[in-house]
Motif scaffolding. Structure first.
Motif, mmCIF file in Angstrom:
data_model
loop_
_atom_site.group_PDB
_atom_site.id
_atom_site.type_symbol
_atom_site.label_atom_id
_atom_site.label_comp_id
_atom_site.label_asym_id
_atom_site.label_seq_id
_atom_site.Cartn_x
_atom_site.Cartn_y
_atom_site.Cartn_z
ATOM 1 N N GLY A 357 1.024 -1.230 0.222
ATOM 2 C CA GLY A 357 -0.502 0.102 -0.025
ATOM 3 C C GLY A 357 0.820 1.105 0.266
ATOM 4 O O GLY A 357 -0.270 2.323 0.147
ATOM 5 N N HIS A 358 1.705 0.900 -0.026
ATOM 6 C CA HIS A 358 3.146 2.250 0.225
ATOM 7 C C HIS A 358 3.915 2.144 -1.242
ATOM 8 O O HIS A 358 3.745 1.450 -1.748
ATOM 9 C CB HIS A 358 3.828 2.257 1.041
ATOM 10 N N ALA A 359 4.160 3.603 -1.715
ATOM 11 C CA ALA A 359 5.169 3.362 -2.681
ATOM 12 C C ALA A 359 6.355 3.081 -2.500
ATOM 13 O O ALA A 359 7.210 3.595 -1.698
ATOM 14 C CB ALA A 359 5.009 5.129 -3.442
ATOM 15 N N ALA A 360 7.547 2.581 -3.263
ATOM 16 C CA ALA A 360 8.790 2.430 -3.009
ATOM 17 C C ALA A 360 9.353 2.453 -4.236
ATOM 18 O O ALA A 360 9.165 2.049 -5.434
ATOM 19 C CB ALA A 360 9.200 1.200 -3.110
ATOM 20 N N LEU A 361 10.711 3.317 -4.480
ATOM 21 C CA LEU A 361 11.185 3.788 -4.964
ATOM 22 C C LEU A 361 12.273 2.220 -5.835
ATOM 23 O O LEU A 361 13.122 2.113 -5.479
ATOM 24 C CB LEU A 361 12.666 5.140 -4.965
ATOM 25 N N ARG A 362 12.583 2.166 -6.885
ATOM 26 C CA ARG A 362 13.109 1.198 -7.447
ATOM 27 C C ARG A 362 14.191 1.640 -8.711
ATOM 28 O O ARG A 362 13.024 2.302 -9.971
ATOM 29 C CB ARG A 362 12.192 -0.064 -8.275
ATOM 30 N N GLN A 363 14.984 1.307 -9.156
ATOM 31 C CA GLN A 363 15.536 1.775 -9.981
ATOM 32 C C GLN A 363 15.595 0.547 -11.159
ATOM 33 O O GLN A 363 15.653 -0.551 -10.396
ATOM 34 C CB GLN A 363 17.260 1.542 -9.648
ATOM 35 N N VAL A 364 15.262 0.604 -12.544
ATOM 36 C CA VAL A 364 15.218 -0.328 -12.758
ATOM 37 C C VAL A 364 16.318 -0.290 -14.534
ATOM 38 O O VAL A 364 16.482 0.566 -14.299
ATOM 39 C CB VAL A 364 14.025 -0.971 -13.564
ATOM 40 N N GLU A 365 16.840 -1.138 -14.876
ATOM 41 C CA GLU A 365 17.551 -1.006 -15.839
ATOM 42 C C GLU A 365 16.517 -0.968 -17.530
ATOM 43 O O GLU A 365 16.259 -2.207 -17.684
ATOM 44 C CB GLU A 365 18.610 -3.009 -16.655
ATOM 45 N N VAL A 366 16.187 -0.349 -18.397
ATOM 46 C CA VAL A 366 15.508 0.112 -19.551
ATOM 47 C C VAL A 366 15.510 -0.964 -20.999
ATOM 48 O O VAL A 366 16.779 -0.314 -21.264
ATOM 49 C CB VAL A 366 14.552 1.158 -19.532
ATOM 50 N N GLY A 367 15.218 -0.930 -21.538
ATOM 51 C CA GLY A 367 15.899 -1.610 -22.737
ATOM 52 C C GLY A 367 15.088 -0.919 -24.142
ATOM 53 O O GLY A 367 15.296 -0.020 -24.139
ATOM 54 N N ARG A 368 15.060 -1.766 -25.201
ATOM 55 C CA ARG A 368 13.835 -1.069 -25.880
ATOM 56 C C ARG A 368 12.680 -0.510 -25.736
ATOM 57 O O ARG A 368 11.816 -0.834 -24.663
ATOM 58 C CB ARG A 368 13.693 -1.946 -27.155
ATOM 59 N N MET A 369 12.138 0.356 -26.452
ATOM 60 C CA MET A 369 10.342 2.025 -26.172
ATOM 61 C C MET A 369 9.943 1.534 -26.974
ATOM 62 O O MET A 369 10.616 1.329 -28.479
ATOM 63 C CB MET A 369 10.985 3.000 -25.611
ATOM 64 N N THR A 370 8.266 1.263 -27.028
ATOM 65 C CA THR A 370 7.570 1.097 -28.710
ATOM 66 C C THR A 370 7.026 2.145 -28.200
ATOM 67 O O THR A 370 7.096 3.129 -27.021
ATOM 68 C CB THR A 370 6.889 0.403 -28.638
ATOM 69 N N GLY A 371 5.201 2.826 -28.680
ATOM 70 C CA GLY A 371 5.090 4.197 -28.297
ATOM 71 C C GLY A 371 4.166 4.382 -26.670
ATOM 72 O O GLY A 371 4.108 5.586 -26.661
ATOM 73 N N GLU A 372 4.389 2.767 -26.318
ATOM 74 C CA GLU A 372 3.554 2.860 -24.696
ATOM 75 C C GLU A 372 4.410 2.313 -24.037
ATOM 76 O O GLU A 372 4.045 2.098 -22.871
ATOM 77 C CB GLU A 372 1.765 2.387 -25.215
ATOM 78 N N TRP A 373 4.766 1.422 -24.440
ATOM 79 C CA TRP A 373 5.539 0.303 -23.227
ATOM 80 C C TRP A 373 6.795 0.107 -23.468
ATOM 81 O O TRP A 373 7.902 0.521 -24.764
ATOM 82 C CB TRP A 373 5.073 -1.392 -24.004
#
Length: 416
Positions: A357-373
């Motif tokens: 029920g609470h917000a937790a900051l999370r760093q992630v590694e991002v790959g490819r992107m589309t228009g929405e995802w």
């Protein structure tokens, strides 16, 4: 009495505790309404979109083989033609050019000059023939004297050589006379403008017929009206509308991921359904084009083959505008979250994950992107719920209240 007093004290204590709890609850920050979306594993495609032009793969242009007057076009744009049967143009001899007063005087002077040259050549021929006759008589006389032994043999040989030279001079004079007569004919032709011969025209016809080089339809007629044309001038363009290809001028940064064989689909072409296509050629060099905003862009020309059968793309023709979507990358099982959930934090990609029920900051590694995802390579697991549209009110530890059901939101995002 003692029991009653204890009961009153307990009641007062409970009321106090309730009042304190209510005060604490009132002082706590209110939960923030958010949209929560579960990280999913699903197929993913990276698509580059651009406008393209449909065009006929091979067009054939019929040009004038000779200079002449092309008659009014026997065909019009859209007419069907058959290779080596349908006449697409007729050319008749051109009328001689008009001579102004100065040009006529020059032509007449040239004819007079040619006539005078003929007279000189005739005189030279007569002189050469006379000289030859004289030398031939001398040789005959020397031969008789030589047979009697009263004349040296060398004298006869010299006379015979002189006769041979005279014959050569006579032949040269004859050739010079023929040359002068030909020159006179050329000058007279320029003065009078005789009829121009027809090239490769049947004897019974007045014109040269030009036939369609291949079957198809007439795409362009340079001019329907009769007119004078020079040799090599374009007259008619023929092509087959069924043999279409797509040309796309793609940004060079997007074209890096496009190779021969890259799949594509075409929509917004005016008809129903989506057309399939495939990249046939990626040109190795780009060109500069200024956009509508005045920005110089480097564009790379691409050529695509249309794979959809002709029956399913009726109406699509030459130089029609279409919208092309190129699939530059795709995978069947990709962990992904909405792009709207991502933001930059300390120079890295991050998002807020809902934990109890609470917000937790999370760093992630991002790959490819589309228009929405966006593809998540590490830092998140499938099924974890993330805040789709984090605002400034959300920080680590902020209480979250879902605005939506997770399943409905996931379906909405997928549909978008």
């Amino acid at each position: 009495m003692t029991h009653t007093r204890h009961l009153r004290m307990a009641t007062a204590a409970l009321v106090g505790i309730a009042l304190i709890a209510a005060l604490v609850w009132a002082l706590l920050p209110a939960p923030v309404l958010v949209d929560l979306v579960a990280a999913r594993r699903a197929p993913m495609q990276v698509i580059v979109s651009a406008e393209g032009i449909a065009r006929i793969r091979e067009t054939w242009t019929v040009t004038a083989p000779v200079t002449g007057n092309v008659m009014r076009s026997p065909v019009q744009v859209g007419d069907e033609v058959v290779a080596r049967e349908t006449v697409v143009a007729l050319i008749e001899p051109a009328e001689p050019a008009f001579l102004d007063a100065r040009a006529r005087r020059l032509a007449e002077a040239a004819v007079a000059e040619a006539q005078a040259a003929i007279h000189v050549a005739e005189a030279n021929l007569v002189r050469a023939e006379t000289e030859l006759s004289h030398l031939e008589a001398e040789v005959e006389r020397y031969r008789k004297l030589s047979e009697r032994g009263t004349l040296p043999a060398t004298t006869l040989l010299d006379a015979q050589q002189a006769v041979a030279s005279a014959k050569a001079l006579r032949d040269a004079a004859q050739a010079d006379l023929e040359l002068k007569r030909a020159t006179q004919q050329r000058m007279e032709a320029q003065l009078s403008g005789p009829e121009v011969p027809i090239v490769d025209a049947p004897p019974a016809q007045c014109c040269t017929e030009l036939k369609a080089p291949r079957s198809g339809v007439v795409l362009n007629v340079t001019d329907l009206n009769a007119r004078l044309v020079q040799a090599g001038s374009p007259l008619v363009t023929v092509g087959d509308p069924a043999d279409l290809e797509i040309r796309v001028d793609l940004l060079s940064s997007d074209a890096v991921g496009v190779v021969r064989g890259t799949g594509a689909f075409i929509d917004r072409w005016g008809g129903e359904g989506v057309l399939e296509a495939e990249v046939r050629q990626v040109e190795p060099s780009a060109f500069t084009r200024v956009s509508a905003l005045g920005i110089e862009e480097q564009r790379v020309p691409l050529v695509l083959d249309v794979l959809t059968p002709l029956e399913e793309r009726k109406g699509l023709g030459d130089q029609y505008r279409v919208f092309v979507n190129l699939v530059t990358w795709e995978e069947e099982d990709v962990l992904q979250v909405p792009q709207s959930a991502l933001f930059r934090s300390a120079g890295e990609w991050a998002l807020f994950v809902e934990e109890e029920g609470h917000a937790a900051l999370r760093q992630v590694e991002v790959g490819r992107m589309t228009g929405e995802w966006a593809q998540i390579l590490s830092g998140l697991s499938a099924g974890e719920r993330v805040v789709a549209y984090p605002g400034s009110a959300i920080k680590t530890g902020t209480r979250l209240e879902p605005r939506n059901l997770d399943e409905d939101q996931g379906q909405d995002m997928e549909g978008a």
